[in-house]
Design a protein around this motif. Sequence first.
Motif, PDB file in Angstrom:
ATOM      1  N   CYS A 207       0.840  -1.269   0.081  1.00  0.00           N
ATOM      2  CA  CYS A 207      -0.023   0.000   0.063  1.00  0.00           C
ATOM      3  C   CYS A 207       0.788   1.256   0.016  1.00  0.00           C
ATOM      4  O   CYS A 207       1.634   1.517   1.063  1.00  0.00           O
ATOM      5  N   PRO A 208       0.832   2.060  -1.108  1.00  0.00           N
ATOM      6  CA  PRO A 208       1.441   3.334  -0.946  1.00  0.00           C
ATOM      7  C   PRO A 208       1.557   4.350   0.087  1.00  0.00           C
ATOM      8  O   PRO A 208       2.174   5.124   0.323  1.00  0.00           O
ATOM      9  N   GLN A 209       0.202   4.310   0.730  1.00  0.00           N
ATOM     10  CA  GLN A 209      -0.072   5.233   1.756  1.00  0.00           C
ATOM     11  C   GLN A 209       0.033   4.411   3.301  1.00  0.00           C
ATOM     12  O   GLN A 209      -0.278   5.042   4.174  1.00  0.00           O
ATOM     13  N   PHE A 210       0.405   3.088   3.138  1.00  0.00           N
ATOM     14  CA  PHE A 210       0.236   2.448   4.575  1.00  0.00           C
ATOM     15  C   PHE A 210      -0.890   2.504   5.171  1.00  0.00           C
ATOM     16  O   PHE A 210      -1.072   2.700   6.410  1.00  0.00           O
ATOM     17  N   ALA A 211      -1.819   2.361   4.265  1.00  0.00           N
ATOM     18  CA  ALA A 211      -3.166   2.620   5.123  1.00  0.00           C
ATOM     19  C   ALA A 211      -3.853   1.282   5.523  1.00  0.00           C
ATOM     20  O   ALA A 211      -4.940   1.301   6.203  1.00  0.00           O
ATOM     21  N   ILE A 212      -3.471   0.111   5.075  1.00  0.00           N
ATOM     22  CA  ILE A 212      -4.112  -1.016   5.469  1.00  0.00           C
ATOM     23  C   ILE A 212      -3.447  -1.685   6.702  1.00  0.00           C
ATOM     24  O   ILE A 212      -2.121  -1.532   6.651  1.00  0.00           O
ATOM     25  N   GLN A 213      -4.126  -2.135   7.693  1.00  0.00           N
ATOM     26  CA  GLN A 213      -3.372  -2.714   8.955  1.00  0.00           C
ATOM     27  C   GLN A 213      -3.979  -4.020   9.367  1.00  0.00           C
ATOM     28  O   GLN A 213      -5.088  -4.456   8.942  1.00  0.00           O
ATOM     29  N   TYR A 214      -3.278  -4.711  10.148  1.00  0.00           N
ATOM     30  CA  TYR A 214      -3.662  -5.911  10.577  1.00  0.00           C
ATOM     31  C   TYR A 214      -3.476  -5.954  12.163  1.00  0.00           C
ATOM     32  O   TYR A 214      -2.340  -6.278  12.959  1.00  0.00           O
ATOM     33  N   GLY A 215      -4.812  -5.744  12.789  1.00  0.00           N
ATOM     34  CA  GLY A 215      -4.387  -5.413  14.480  1.00  0.00           C
ATOM     35  C   GLY A 215      -3.529  -4.338  14.836  1.00  0.00           C
ATOM     36  O   GLY A 215      -3.390  -3.405  13.954  1.00  0.00           O
ATOM     37  N   PRO A 216      -3.260  -4.093  16.088  1.00  0.00           N
ATOM     38  CA  PRO A 216      -2.902  -3.046  16.702  1.00  0.00           C
ATOM     39  C   PRO A 216      -1.409  -2.827  16.621  1.00  0.00           C
ATOM     40  O   PRO A 216      -0.817  -1.585  16.868  1.00  0.00           O
ATOM     41  N   ASN A 217      -0.704  -3.797  16.121  1.00  0.00           N
ATOM     42  CA  ASN A 217       0.977  -3.662  15.822  1.00  0.00           C
ATOM     43  C   ASN A 217       1.445  -3.353  14.536  1.00  0.00           C
ATOM     44  O   ASN A 217       2.692  -2.790  14.556  1.00  0.00           O
ATOM     45  N   THR A 218       0.878  -3.499  13.631  1.00  0.00           N
ATOM     46  CA  THR A 218       1.469  -3.466  12.208  1.00  0.00           C
ATOM     47  C   THR A 218       1.719  -2.023  11.765  1.00  0.00           C
ATOM     48  O   THR A 218       2.795  -1.782  11.352  1.00  0.00           O
ATOM     49  N   LYS A 219       1.090  -0.922  12.337  1.00  0.00           N
ATOM     50  CA  LYS A 219       1.785   0.407  11.951  1.00  0.00           C
ATOM     51  C   LYS A 219       2.655   0.746  12.590  1.00  0.00           C
ATOM     52  O   LYS A 219       3.699   1.487  11.873  1.00  0.00           O
ATOM     53  N   ALA A 220       3.048   0.146  13.765  1.00  0.00           N
ATOM     54  CA  ALA A 220       4.507   0.539  14.245  1.00  0.00           C
ATOM     55  C   ALA A 220       5.480  -0.422  13.677  1.00  0.00           C
ATOM     56  O   ALA A 220       6.778  -0.233  14.201  1.00  0.00           O
ATOM     57  N   HIS A 221       5.022  -1.417  12.991  1.00  0.00           N
ATOM     58  CA  HIS A 221       6.151  -2.380  12.725  1.00  0.00           C
ATOM     59  C   HIS A 221       6.585  -2.221  11.446  1.00  0.00           C
ATOM     60  O   HIS A 221       7.419  -2.883  10.751  1.00  0.00           O
ATOM     61  N   GLY A 222       6.101  -1.266  10.502  1.00  0.00           N
ATOM     62  CA  GLY A 222       6.585  -1.095   9.289  1.00  0.00           C
ATOM     63  C   GLY A 222       6.063  -2.087   7.848  1.00  0.00           C
ATOM     64  O   GLY A 222       5.457  -3.001   8.131  1.00  0.00           O
ATOM     65  N   GLN A 223       6.444  -1.630   6.901  1.00  0.00           N
ATOM     66  CA  GLN A 223       6.278  -2.306   5.521  1.00  0.00           C
ATOM     67  C   GLN A 223       7.517  -2.973   5.056  1.00  0.00           C
ATOM     68  O   GLN A 223       8.665  -2.391   5.312  1.00  0.00           O
ATOM     69  N   TYR A 224       7.407  -3.803   4.476  1.00  0.00           N
ATOM     70  CA  TYR A 224       8.455  -4.609   3.585  1.00  0.00           C
ATOM     71  C   TYR A 224       8.322  -4.900   2.325  1.00  0.00           C
ATOM     72  O   TYR A 224       7.136  -5.516   1.923  1.00  0.00           O
ATOM     73  N   ARG A 225       9.264  -4.930   1.217  1.00  0.00           N
ATOM     74  CA  ARG A 225       9.106  -5.643   0.190  1.00  0.00           C
ATOM     75  C   ARG A 225      10.597  -5.905  -0.276  1.00  0.00           C
ATOM     76  O   ARG A 225      11.575  -5.123   0.050  1.00  0.00           O
ATOM     77  N   ASN A 226      10.999  -7.035  -0.749  1.00  0.00           N
ATOM     78  CA  ASN A 226      12.407  -7.334  -1.063  1.00  0.00           C
ATOM     79  C   ASN A 226      12.929  -6.484  -2.027  1.00  0.00           C
ATOM     80  O   ASN A 226      12.195  -6.002  -3.237  1.00  0.00           O
ATOM     81  N   PRO A 227      13.943  -5.985  -1.650  1.00  0.00           N
ATOM     82  CA  PRO A 227      14.628  -4.706  -2.540  1.00  0.00           C
ATOM     83  C   PRO A 227      15.326  -5.181  -3.844  1.00  0.00           C
ATOM     84  O   PRO A 227      15.395  -4.378  -4.916  1.00  0.00           O
ATOM     85  N   ASN A 228      15.198  -6.396  -4.115  1.00  0.00           N
ATOM     86  CA  ASN A 228      15.701  -6.855  -5.384  1.00  0.00           C
ATOM     87  C   ASN A 228      14.824  -7.250  -6.693  1.00  0.00           C
ATOM     88  O   ASN A 228      15.209  -7.324  -7.567  1.00  0.00           O
ATOM     89  N   VAL A 229      13.376  -7.065  -6.239  1.00  0.00           N
ATOM     90  CA  VAL A 229      12.502  -7.491  -7.309  1.00  0.00           C
ATOM     91  C   VAL A 229      11.392  -6.768  -7.138  1.00  0.00           C
ATOM     92  O   VAL A 229      10.905  -5.983  -6.052  1.00  0.00           O
ATOM     93  N   ASP A 230      10.475  -6.347  -8.231  1.00  0.00           N
ATOM     94  CA  ASP A 230       9.040  -5.988  -8.195  1.00  0.00           C
ATOM     95  C   ASP A 230       7.999  -7.047  -7.554  1.00  0.00           C
ATOM     96  O   ASP A 230       8.017  -8.199  -8.067  1.00  0.00           O
ATOM     97  N   VAL A 231       6.991  -6.393  -6.959  1.00  0.00           N
ATOM     98  CA  VAL A 231       5.850  -7.326  -6.678  1.00  0.00           C
ATOM     99  C   VAL A 231       4.679  -6.349  -6.908  1.00  0.00           C
ATOM    100  O   VAL A 231       4.789  -5.284  -6.816  1.00  0.00           O
TER     101      VAL A 231
END
Length: 251
Positions: free
Chosen positions: A227-251
């Motif tokens: 999500c480009p806005q980091f607007a989707i969450q799962y429970g109370p912790n994900t907002k503080a735990h950040g986003q991740y995509r492998n830096p070597n490929v597009d997904v």
Amino acid sequence: MIFYFSATGNSKYVAQRLAEATGDTAVSILDWGGRPVSVSSSERLGIVTPDYCGGVPSVAADFLKTTRFELADDAELYLVVTYGNNSGASGHICDRYLKKNSGRGFDARYSVKMPDTWTPVFDLTNSEAVAAVNRAAEQEIEQIISSLKRREKGDFMKDKLSNLMALVYPPFYKALSRTKNLTVEESCVGCGSCAEKCPAQAIEMQAGKPAWVKKNCVMCLGCLHRCPQFAIQYGPNTKAHGQYRNPNVDV
């Protein structure tokens, strides 16, 4: 042929690295469309999947359980599981699925430790720590490449748990994959990327916002991490735990 499922790029990256090193082709399970898989004499079939809940995501499980495999007697079959905390019983589970469907199990099983993208629990905000895990993964990938070139057979997976996880993982995974756990924040701009790329077609855009229209999904968290806005969450912790995509490929 190497088939993979990947939401945030880890398994895709591993599959592509193996394909480049062995002269093979990496194909997303989602793009294959349920066609039969034919593996001729002396050819290889590779499966690359992440570990979910000590098992594997439903996309990979369904592929192993329902695909019509046409396998030559001397075709080589191998499995690679990417994982963060532990690889659970994923190797045993995948081997059981394939054996029940095709009559054959995997000749070799491997694992690669990579950043754990289950951010309801794991924190990925330390970029240096995440990069260090990915650097260490390169060594493990190289070891797999060497093993494949030597045509080794055996179970080379690390950080495994008891095979009894095969009994625990289905209900555990089902509970965690309930879409009611997912929410969308006001920062959503309605780009629709989450709905377009959802492997379960569990998201529809309604009034410019994503709405989950199925009770369960794959729970790959691809919608959250991409999500480009980091607007989707799962429970109370994900907002503080950040986003991740492998830096070597597009997904």
